[in-house]
Design a protein around this motif. Structure first.
Motif, PDB file in Angstrom:
ATOM      1  N   GLN A  52      13.003  60.372  -6.485  1.00  0.00           N
ATOM      2  CA  GLN A  52      13.990  59.950  -5.491  1.00  0.00           C
ATOM      3  C   GLN A  52      15.407  60.405  -5.840  1.00  0.00           C
ATOM      4  O   GLN A  52      16.375  59.849  -5.338  1.00  0.00           O
ATOM      5  N   GLY A  53      15.531  61.427  -6.675  1.00  0.00           N
ATOM      6  CA  GLY A  53      16.847  61.936  -7.034  1.00  0.00           C
ATOM      7  C   GLY A  53      17.619  62.420  -5.814  1.00  0.00           C
ATOM      8  O   GLY A  53      17.030  62.916  -4.850  1.00  0.00           O
TER       9      GLY A  53
ATOM     10  N   ARG B 179       5.164  69.915   3.626  1.00  0.00           N
ATOM     11  CA  ARG B 179       5.014  68.463   3.737  1.00  0.00           C
ATOM     12  C   ARG B 179       5.813  67.833   2.601  1.00  0.00           C
ATOM     13  O   ARG B 179       5.892  68.372   1.511  1.00  0.00           O
ATOM     14  N   ILE B 180       6.390  66.679   2.862  1.00  0.00           N
ATOM     15  CA  ILE B 180       7.241  66.003   1.881  1.00  0.00           C
ATOM     16  C   ILE B 180       6.584  64.686   1.501  1.00  0.00           C
ATOM     17  O   ILE B 180       6.212  63.895   2.358  1.00  0.00           O
ATOM     18  N   SER B 181       6.445  64.451   0.213  1.00  0.00           N
ATOM     19  CA  SER B 181       5.834  63.228  -0.294  1.00  0.00           C
ATOM     20  C   SER B 181       6.698  62.708  -1.434  1.00  0.00           C
ATOM     21  O   SER B 181       6.507  63.079  -2.592  1.00  0.00           O
ATOM     22  N   LEU B 182       7.665  61.878  -1.117  1.00  0.00           N
ATOM     23  CA  LEU B 182       8.561  61.347  -2.147  1.00  0.00           C
ATOM     24  C   LEU B 182       7.873  60.236  -2.925  1.00  0.00           C
ATOM     25  O   LEU B 182       7.170  59.399  -2.353  1.00  0.00           O
ATOM     26  N   ASP B 183       8.074  60.241  -4.234  1.00  0.00           N
ATOM     27  CA  ASP B 183       7.594  59.131  -5.054  1.00  0.00           C
ATOM     28  C   ASP B 183       8.319  57.859  -4.650  1.00  0.00           C
ATOM     29  O   ASP B 183       9.435  57.906  -4.144  1.00  0.00           O
TER      30      ASP B 183
ATOM     31  N   GLU C 197      20.245  68.126   3.590  1.00  0.00           N
ATOM     32  CA  GLU C 197      20.179  69.580   3.502  1.00  0.00           C
ATOM     33  C   GLU C 197      18.847  70.041   2.898  1.00  0.00           C
ATOM     34  O   GLU C 197      18.190  70.952   3.410  1.00  0.00           O
ATOM     35  N   TRP C 198      18.431  69.404   1.801  1.00  0.00           N
ATOM     36  CA  TRP C 198      17.183  69.782   1.126  1.00  0.00           C
ATOM     37  C   TRP C 198      15.966  69.441   1.986  1.00  0.00           C
ATOM     38  O   TRP C 198      15.059  70.264   2.151  1.00  0.00           O
ATOM     39  N   ILE C 199      15.950  68.228   2.526  1.00  0.00           N
ATOM     40  CA  ILE C 199      14.829  67.803   3.381  1.00  0.00           C
ATOM     41  C   ILE C 199      14.721  68.744   4.584  1.00  0.00           C
ATOM     42  O   ILE C 199      13.619  69.165   4.963  1.00  0.00           O
TER      43      ILE C 199
ATOM     44  N   ARG D  96       9.452  54.288  -9.356  1.00  0.00           N
ATOM     45  CA  ARG D  96       8.066  54.531  -9.760  1.00  0.00           C
ATOM     46  C   ARG D  96       8.015  55.692 -10.743  1.00  0.00           C
ATOM     47  O   ARG D  96       7.527  56.768 -10.431  1.00  0.00           O
ATOM     48  N   ALA D  97       8.503  55.476 -11.926  1.00  0.00           N
ATOM     49  CA  ALA D  97       8.621  56.540 -12.928  1.00  0.00           C
ATOM     50  C   ALA D  97       7.278  57.166 -13.292  1.00  0.00           C
ATOM     51  O   ALA D  97       7.221  58.313 -13.705  1.00  0.00           O
TER      52      ALA D  97
END
Length: 73
Positions: free
Chosen positions: A14-15, A33-37, A22-24, A41-42
């Motif tokens: 989640q940085g 496809r985007i799958s953020l932790d 811009e990145w997304i 949730r380290a």
């Protein structure tokens, strides 16, 4: 995002560099496809984090990098 083949799926933490509009947007335009932790949730990405910790160092070039990764795997 550099030119070339887009990833099928991007699974960062989640940085702020990975959650910026811009990145997304760049990932979406590339069709990834985007799958953020999950936040906090380290351990969600523990295997890739271990890989980077193990193999990250300076390489003499692409061939040296490839040989090192082949040896690692």
């Amino acid at each position: 995002m550099r030119r070339g083949r887009a990833p099928e799926i991007h699974n960062p933490d989640q940085g702020s560099q990975f959650t910026s509009a811009e990145w997304i947007g760049a990932l979406q335009r590339a069709g990834a496809r985007i799958s953020l932790d999950g936040r906090g949730r380290a351990f969600d990405n523990i295997f890739i984090e271990r890989l980077w910790r193990t193999v990250i160092h300076e390489f003499a070039g692409v061939e040296h990098l490839r040989a090192s990764l082949d040896h690692f795997f």
